[in-house]
Design an enzyme around this catalytic site. Structure first.
Site, mmCIF file in Angstrom:
data_model
loop_
_atom_site.group_PDB
_atom_site.id
_atom_site.type_symbol
_atom_site.label_atom_id
_atom_site.label_comp_id
_atom_site.label_asym_id
_atom_site.label_seq_id
_atom_site.Cartn_x
_atom_site.Cartn_y
_atom_site.Cartn_z
ATOM 1 N N GLY A 1 0.833 -1.188 0.000
ATOM 2 C CA GLY A 1 0.000 0.000 0.000
ATOM 3 C C GLY A 1 0.872 1.244 0.000
ATOM 4 O O GLY A 1 1.986 1.229 0.532
ATOM 5 N N CYS A 2 0.378 2.330 -0.595
ATOM 6 C CA CYS A 2 1.196 3.549 -0.667
ATOM 7 C C CYS A 2 1.456 4.135 0.716
ATOM 8 O O CYS A 2 2.568 4.595 1.008
ATOM 9 C CB CYS A 2 0.542 4.576 -1.586
ATOM 10 S SG CYS A 2 -1.178 4.964 -1.202
ATOM 11 N N ASN A 3 0.454 4.105 1.592
ATOM 12 C CA ASN A 3 0.665 4.572 2.959
ATOM 13 C C ASN A 3 1.614 3.642 3.709
ATOM 14 O O ASN A 3 2.480 4.094 4.465
ATOM 15 C CB ASN A 3 -0.670 4.637 3.712
ATOM 16 C CG ASN A 3 -1.638 5.619 3.112
ATOM 17 O OD1 ASN A 3 -1.278 6.741 2.786
ATOM 18 N ND2 ASN A 3 -2.884 5.217 2.956
#
Length: 342
Positions: free
Chosen positions: A148-150
């Site tokens: 995930g980008c986060n």
């Protein structure tokens, strides 16, 4: 040697970013593009900014012949992705950009995503795709699960610190400001310009964001015991970028030294001089992540701040970095272009 590439989910933001990046790659050629609602259209119709490229039209995924495809990027939503990947040829190399194969525990997947996993065989073989920390496993993998980008942002900030034992694992607060493209391209009322512009807000509050599943998995594995951080994301009216701030208990100078040493030989992770902090503007459209460390006025407390582009280093750029490793191509190929400015 030139490798044939397919992109499934090519009509979304991460699909478009993959096309943009691969267009400048010396060893990859896009030979198939898959979509659902936009199947039958040309890339120029879906993405006018890519009209100068010589690309195939978008097809329904079941119309694609995978016999001569060397590697497939799957940029479909979670749940859909696992169904599609389970039906692909079992020897086809795949880089998945969805959440479907990130979590090793099927029960954890069901907890965070609300449904049972339908491709357990593929889940068991998937390698977690945080390139800088799983490089050797990725090189020999058939299926790589993009982070995930986060989750990528937070891990670049914290993994070396957890490994080195220089922060209090029970006192980690992570605050992320996230651009709207991270929510995807589908129409949502709360993402309309009039609803989002001129303000920003916290979401998934109370540590309920799905990427916490990745933090729990990875940080607990590193520490050898359960680690649960406090994490709140905020949606900002920007197209690209994530800015993360970690509030930590530890000595700032030691934290900076640890990060600097950990990333000294990493081409895409840049630790700034002590006391400087990054901006999303300086990584926009690139595969770079900038990290800064600042001492807090309270002794024994520090801030770690990181910036990356959620569509590039946080997703499609990282996916291409992993594909390079899987195909025995130089890891940085197609990814060294400088950020966009202004």
């Amino acid at each position: 040697m030139t490798y044939s590439i397919a992109i499934l989910g090519a009509s979304g933001y991460t699909g478009a970013e993959l096309i943009r990046l691969i267009a400048g790659h010396s060893a990859l050629k896009i030979t198939a593009l898959g979509a659902f609602s936009k199947a039958g259209q040309s890339v120029a119709q879906v993405f006018p900014h890519l009209r100068h490229l010589d690309l195939p039209a978008l097809l329904q995924i079941d119309q694609i012949d995978f016999a001569n495809i060397d590697l497939c990027f799957c940029a479909l939503p979670h749940k859909t992705s696992q169904e599609v990947i389970a039906a692909l040829p079992s020897d086809l190399k795949v880089v998945d950009l969805s959440a479907d194969f990130r979590l090793r525990d099927p029960d954890a997947y069901e907890k965070w995503y609300g449904n049972k996993h339908a491709a357990l065989k593929q889940q068991a073989e998937a390698v977690y795709g945080l390139t800088e920390f799983y490089r050797d496993d990725i090189k020999t993998a058939r299926l790589v699960a993009g982070t995930g980008c986060n989750a990528a942002t937070g891990q670049y900030m914290l993994r070396p610190l957890i490994t080195a034992g220089v922060i209090d694992l029970d006192d980690i607060i992570l605050d992320l400001k996230c651009a709207v493209s991270g929510a995807g391209r589908s129409l949502k009322e709360n993402l309309l310009h009039a609803e989002l512009s001129e303000g920003y807000h916290a979401y998934a509050t109370g540590s309920t964001h799905r990427h916490l599943g990745e933090f729990d998995q990875e940080f607990s594995k590193l520490a050898g015991r359960p680690v649960q951080i406090q994490f709140t994301p905020h949606l900002i009216p920007a197209n690209r970028g994530i800015l993360g701030t970690g509030y930590l208990r530890g000595e700032a100078a030691q934290i900076h030294d640890t990060l600097s040493q950990a990333y000294a030989n990493e081409p895409f992770i840049d630790v700034l001089p002590f006391g400087e902090t990054p901006s999303t503007r300086h990584v926009r459209g690139s595969n770079f992540c900038h990290i800064g460390v600042v001492a807090d006025r309270q002794p024994g407390r520090a801030l770690v701040v990181a910036a990356l582009d959620n569509l590039t280093k946080g997703s499609s750029g990282q996916a291409l970095q992993n594909a390079n490793l899987m195909l025995n191509i130089k890891e940085t190929e197609g990814l060294m272009m400088p950020p966009l400015f202004p």
